[in-house]
Design a protein around this motif. Structure first.
Motif, PDB file in Angstrom:
ATOM      1  N   ALA A 515      38.740  51.460  37.723  1.00 11.45           N
ATOM      2  CA  ALA A 515      38.845  52.872  37.333  1.00 11.45           C
ATOM      3  C   ALA A 515      40.088  53.099  36.474  1.00 11.45           C
ATOM      4  N   ASP A 516      41.195  52.437  36.823  1.00  7.48           N
ATOM      5  CA  ASP A 516      42.414  52.579  36.021  1.00  7.48           C
ATOM      6  C   ASP A 516      42.210  52.006  34.614  1.00  7.48           C
ATOM      7  N   ALA A 517      41.580  50.835  34.545  1.00  5.10           N
ATOM      8  CA  ALA A 517      41.344  50.197  33.239  1.00  5.10           C
ATOM      9  C   ALA A 517      40.497  51.123  32.370  1.00  5.10           C
ATOM     10  N   ALA A 518      39.516  51.789  32.994  1.00  3.59           N
ATOM     11  CA  ALA A 518      38.642  52.693  32.232  1.00  3.59           C
ATOM     12  C   ALA A 518      39.400  53.943  31.808  1.00  3.59           C
ATOM     13  N   LYS A 519      40.189  54.468  32.714  1.00  2.95           N
ATOM     14  CA  LYS A 519      40.914  55.716  32.421  1.00  2.95           C
ATOM     15  C   LYS A 519      41.872  55.502  31.235  1.00  2.95           C
ATOM     16  N   ASP A 520      42.589  54.377  31.263  1.00  2.00           N
ATOM     17  CA  ASP A 520      43.553  54.110  30.187  1.00  2.00           C
ATOM     18  C   ASP A 520      42.939  53.330  29.031  1.00  2.00           C
ATOM     19  N   MET A 521      41.685  52.973  29.130  1.00  2.00           N
ATOM     20  CA  MET A 521      41.019  52.093  28.168  1.00  2.00           C
ATOM     21  C   MET A 521      41.912  50.883  27.867  1.00  2.00           C
ATOM     22  N   ASN A 522      42.290  50.220  28.935  1.00  2.00           N
ATOM     23  CA  ASN A 522      43.223  49.102  28.822  1.00  2.00           C
ATOM     24  C   ASN A 522      42.748  47.903  29.642  1.00  2.00           C
ATOM     25  N   PRO A 523      42.066  46.960  28.996  1.00  2.00           N
ATOM     26  CA  PRO A 523      41.542  45.800  29.731  1.00  2.00           C
ATOM     27  C   PRO A 523      42.638  44.913  30.333  1.00  2.00           C
ATOM     28  N   SER A 524      43.880  45.063  29.877  1.00  2.00           N
ATOM     29  CA  SER A 524      44.928  44.181  30.407  1.00  2.00           C
ATOM     30  C   SER A 524      45.148  44.443  31.901  1.00  2.00           C
ATOM     31  N   VAL A 525      44.824  45.644  32.352  1.00  2.00           N
ATOM     32  CA  VAL A 525      44.940  45.976  33.773  1.00  2.00           C
ATOM     33  C   VAL A 525      44.002  45.080  34.583  1.00  2.00           C
ATOM     34  N   LEU A 526      42.813  44.920  34.058  1.00  2.00           N
ATOM     35  CA  LEU A 526      41.816  44.087  34.720  1.00  2.00           C
ATOM     36  C   LEU A 526      42.185  42.606  34.612  1.00  2.00           C
ATOM     37  N   ALA A 527      42.740  42.236  33.464  1.00  2.00           N
ATOM     38  CA  ALA A 527      43.159  40.848  33.263  1.00  2.00           C
ATOM     39  C   ALA A 527      44.229  40.468  34.286  1.00  2.00           C
ATOM     40  N   SER A 528      45.215  41.334  34.505  1.00  2.00           N
ATOM     41  CA  SER A 528      46.265  41.011  35.477  1.00  2.00           C
ATOM     42  C   SER A 528      45.684  40.902  36.881  1.00  2.00           C
ATOM     43  N   TRP A 529      44.762  41.777  37.176  1.00  2.00           N
ATOM     44  CA  TRP A 529      44.143  41.738  38.514  1.00  2.00           C
ATOM     45  C   TRP A 529      43.370  40.419  38.698  1.00  2.00           C
ATOM     46  N   LEU A 530      42.693  39.983  37.646  1.00  2.00           N
ATOM     47  CA  LEU A 530      41.951  38.714  37.721  1.00  2.00           C
ATOM     48  C   LEU A 530      42.888  37.546  38.000  1.00  2.00           C
ATOM     49  N   TYR A 531      44.040  37.611  37.381  1.00  2.00           N
ATOM     50  CA  TYR A 531      45.022  36.542  37.605  1.00  2.00           C
ATOM     51  C   TYR A 531      45.503  36.564  39.054  1.00  2.00           C
ATOM     52  N   GLU A 532      45.746  37.778  39.552  1.00  2.00           N
ATOM     53  CA  GLU A 532      46.185  37.909  40.941  1.00  2.00           C
ATOM     54  C   GLU A 532      45.102  37.391  41.905  1.00  2.00           C
ATOM     55  N   LEU A 533      43.870  37.737  41.605  1.00  2.00           N
ATOM     56  CA  LEU A 533      42.754  37.272  42.446  1.00  2.00           C
ATOM     57  C   LEU A 533      42.710  35.741  42.470  1.00  2.00           C
ATOM     58  N   SER A 534      42.849  35.134  41.299  1.00  3.06           N
ATOM     59  CA  SER A 534      42.764  33.675  41.214  1.00  3.06           C
ATOM     60  C   SER A 534      43.938  33.010  41.916  1.00  3.06           C
ATOM     61  N   LYS A 535      45.113  33.591  41.746  1.00  2.00           N
ATOM     62  CA  LYS A 535      46.286  33.027  42.429  1.00  2.00           C
ATOM     63  C   LYS A 535      46.116  33.136  43.944  1.00  2.00           C
ATOM     64  N   ASN A 536      45.631  34.274  44.391  1.00  2.35           N
ATOM     65  CA  ASN A 536      45.439  34.459  45.826  1.00  2.35           C
ATOM     66  C   ASN A 536      44.337  33.558  46.368  1.00  2.35           C
ATOM     67  N   PHE A 537      43.346  33.313  45.549  1.00  2.00           N
ATOM     68  CA  PHE A 537      42.310  32.383  46.006  1.00  2.00           C
ATOM     69  C   PHE A 537      42.892  30.981  46.121  1.00  2.00           C
ATOM     70  N   SER A 538      43.673  30.615  45.130  1.00  2.00           N
ATOM     71  CA  SER A 538      44.263  29.282  45.115  1.00  2.00           C
ATOM     72  C   SER A 538      45.140  29.072  46.359  1.00  2.00           C
ATOM     73  N   ARG A 539      45.907  30.105  46.692  1.00  2.00           N
ATOM     74  CA  ARG A 539      46.763  30.016  47.876  1.00  2.00           C
ATOM     75  C   ARG A 539      45.914  29.887  49.146  1.00  2.00           C
ATOM     76  N   PHE A 540      44.900  30.691  49.251  1.00  6.58           N
ATOM     77  CA  PHE A 540      43.979  30.645  50.393  1.00  6.58           C
ATOM     78  C   PHE A 540      43.385  29.241  50.516  1.00  6.58           C
ATOM     79  N   TYR A 541      42.967  28.702  49.384  1.00 10.41           N
ATOM     80  CA  TYR A 541      42.300  27.403  49.381  1.00 10.41           C
ATOM     81  C   TYR A 541      43.238  26.287  49.849  1.00 10.41           C
ATOM     82  N   HIS A 542      44.513  26.447  49.496  1.00  8.92           N
ATOM     83  CA  HIS A 542      45.496  25.460  49.950  1.00  8.92           C
ATOM     84  C   HIS A 542      45.759  25.570  51.440  1.00  8.92           C
ATOM     85  N   GLU A 543      45.838  26.798  51.922  1.00  9.88           N
ATOM     86  CA  GLU A 543      46.278  27.016  53.299  1.00  9.88           C
ATOM     87  C   GLU A 543      45.143  27.029  54.308  1.00  9.88           C
ATOM     88  N   CYS A 544      43.943  27.339  53.854  1.00 11.86           N
ATOM     89  CA  CYS A 544      42.837  27.495  54.801  1.00 11.86           C
ATOM     90  C   CYS A 544      41.675  26.577  54.456  1.00 11.86           C
TER      91      CYS A 544
END
Ligand code: ARG
Length: 584
Positions: A515-544
């Protein structure tokens, strides 16, 4: 409603109860959410500083009052561990088991419908992007424009807007006549097919040739101008040549669009719209909105708007760049009455759009207020990297070829050709993922450098890193196929370690990020979130451990979490135009 918004609403409500005493109100937007720096500080923090003045109380005191009220209102479920104060902050700790169940089961049951957001339901938004001239092929700047426009369109549509993607092809004018003239004089009737050159590059070659020609041949510019007059007069031979060369350019560009996953619902052509623009200017002149100068040109006086004078028609009556934009906008609104028209165009044209919007309003079009210039910055290559023949412009096709070749070398050097199946196709998708992510991860308004090598890195904040996460999860789920673990009852409440929790929270955040990316018409918001998701997945995968977790229930729950990550990753990658890869 997600937990975050639920608490935000509650806090606004409680604050209003308090402030009612002083006869004031506090809006939802006044309540700010912060993410505490450490996990032991809970999941959200609400600072109370901003309310001190209204409530005439110290922030600490407000925090204590709010926390107390929240606990009262939550009927026993909000104990000290879920609502507590840290100085001037009210902090919330969510119930991990409950939230894990809500998110994981929600996605398993409803797929991506779980994230359904309809903040733009019923809105008709037209997005104009790319909009090339037909004298040369697409370059690096267009690649940024194209992916911004395509991604923004997809993001708006994901929020249920009705989106129409449009492109204006600037296909007339002196620059077009220059490549025509060079071809006419030296082309010997050759064509793209006979030379084996991609058709838009072929035309671009003649434009370069004209510029060389005109250095020695002083009459060349004059002959190009004559050609323009002939074209405007409808001279058959000239119009035929113009049509043929424009078809070459446009069909070549369409190949590039297809390659990068960009598409349009409607193409507009300046040659179809400029006369309408001219007619509107003359109408405005009659109405006294514009003035005819002593030299015969038609101008608009913008001094009342603190801007200059602007020429709308030349002294010989011919149209300018802005003339066609009047016609183009009017025809677009006739075709499809929009609630908003977004122009994705470089920041160097800011003044042009400012003037365009003011003048359309002056001409009496009420929808002029719904026009918006989404301005973006320049993109360059670091010094010395991949320059095109002219030495300045970086050609889009060549750049993608180069990235693809680099990705292919990487696949081969890692001996992954067998695993990925079609190595050439995989390399192409990696190249596009690298390019698109790199271009979108920067906020549109900022200038940037595109670093090809960096964009392709497999570890770091890159497109291939995100693609790699997708491939990794796919392979985990693939392994599970034999075990069929996903058929049993999922006990998502077992997912409570810090890394599982961070991952679940990131997933749950997706709708508000979108919703924020749409409101500001700024895909970089979504790009940063994707990076966070991937980093968090990577951490999960290492630890669990997933498939070798202690119990079958835990294996099943973690597999379910993997499936949820994959679903949301897949959806979000598509919104930023990064191809998904099963293996890489
Ligand atoms: N063709 C123009 C250029 O290359 C950009 C067109 C932008 N769109 C518009 N409606 N003026 O500079």
């Amino acid at each position: 409603m997600d937990e975050k918004s639920w608490w935000k609403e509650k806090i606004a409500c409680v604050l209003n109860d308090l402030s009612a005493l002083n006869g004031q109100t506090i809006g939802l937007d006044d309540v700010v959410i912060e993410i505490p720096p450490k996990p032991e500080m809970g999941d959200f923090g609400f600072p109370m500083f901003t309310f001190a003045k209204k409530l005439k109380k110290a922030p600490q005191e407000i925090a204590a009052l709010v926390a107390e009220k929240l606990k009262e209102n939550r009927e026993g479920s909000a104990d000290d561990s879920s609502v507590f104060t840290l100085g001037p902050y009210v902090n919330i700790r969510l119930d991990r088991a409950k939230e894990a169940k809500r998110v994981v089961q929600g996605i398993l049951d409803n797929g991506n419908e779980f994230f359904h957001i309809d903040s733009l339901q019923g809105k008709k938004i037209m997005v104009e992007f790319s909009s090339p001239n037909t004298n040369k092929p697409l370059h690096l700047g267009h690649l940024r424009n194209d992916v911004l426009g395509e991604s923004i369109s997809r993001i708006l549509a994901a929020c249920q807007a009705e989106v129409r993607k449009v492109c204006i092809i600037n296909d007339r004018g002196i620059h077009i006549c220059k490549s025509m003239l060079a071809y006419k004089e030296y082309g010997n009737g050759e064509c793209p097919e006979s030379t084996g050159i991609k058709s838009d590059h072929y035309v671009g070659g003649w434009y370069v040739r004209f510029n060389q020609m005109s250095k020695e041949d002083t009459g060349a510019d004059e002959r190009a101008r004559e050609l323009l007059l002939k074209w405007e007069a409808g001279d058959k031979e000239t119009v035929d040549l113009w049509r043929k060369m424009n078809e070459w350019t446009v069909s070549g560009m369409k190949e590039t669009y297809q390659r990068t996953g960009v598409s349009f619902d409607t193409y507009y052509f300046e040659s179809d719209t400029y006369l309408r623009g001219k007619a509107e200017v003359l109408k405005g002149l009659e109405k006294g909105l514009f003035t005819k100068e002593a030299d015969g040109s038609v101008q608009a006086d913008l001094t009342a708007e603190n801007l200059d004078k602007k020429v709308l028609l030349r002294k010989d009556g011919t149209s300018l760049y802005i003339t066609q934009d009047f016609g183009t906008a009017i025809l677009r609104h006739d075709d499809w009455p929009f609630d908003k028209l977004v122009y994705v165009v470089g920041s160097e044209q800011r003044y042009h759009f400012q003037v365009l919007f003011i003048l359309l309003a002056r001409m009496g079009f009420p929808w002029a207020k719904d026009l918006y210039h989404l301005s973006y910055g320049m993109v360059n290559l670091p010094e010395g990297k991949m320059k095109s023949r002219e030495g300045t412009v970086v050609d889009a096709d060549n750049l993608i070829d180069e990235l693809r070749d680099m990705a292919l070398v990487e696949i081969k050097s890692k001996e992954r050709e067998e695993i990925v199946g079609d190595a050439a196709q995989t390399a192409e998708k990696i190249a596009l993922g690298a390019l698109h992510y790199y271009l979108l991860q920067v906020s549109p308004e900022r200038d940037m450098l595109f670093n090809p090598k960096e964009s392709l890195s497999f570890n770091g904040n890159t497109g291939p890193y995100l693609q790699y996460m997708g491939a990794r999860i796919s392979s985990i789920l693939h392994k599970d196929e034999a075990k069929k673990l996903h058929d049993g009852l999922v006990k998502a409440e077992l997912l409570q370690t810090d890394s599982e929790w961070e991952l679940i929270k990131t997933i749950a955040n997706y709708p508000s990020v979108l919703a924020d990316a749409a409101k500001d018409m700024n895909p970089s918001v979504l790009a940063s979130w994707l990076y966070e998701l991937s980093k968090n997945f990577s951490r999960f995968y290492h630890e669990c451990p997933v498939l070798s977790a202690e119990t079958e229930d835990l294996q099943r729950a973690r597999l379910a979490l993997c499936r949820c990550v994959l679903a949301v990753l897949h959806a979000a990658l598509d919104l930023v135009c990064i191809p998904f890869l099963e293996s890489m």
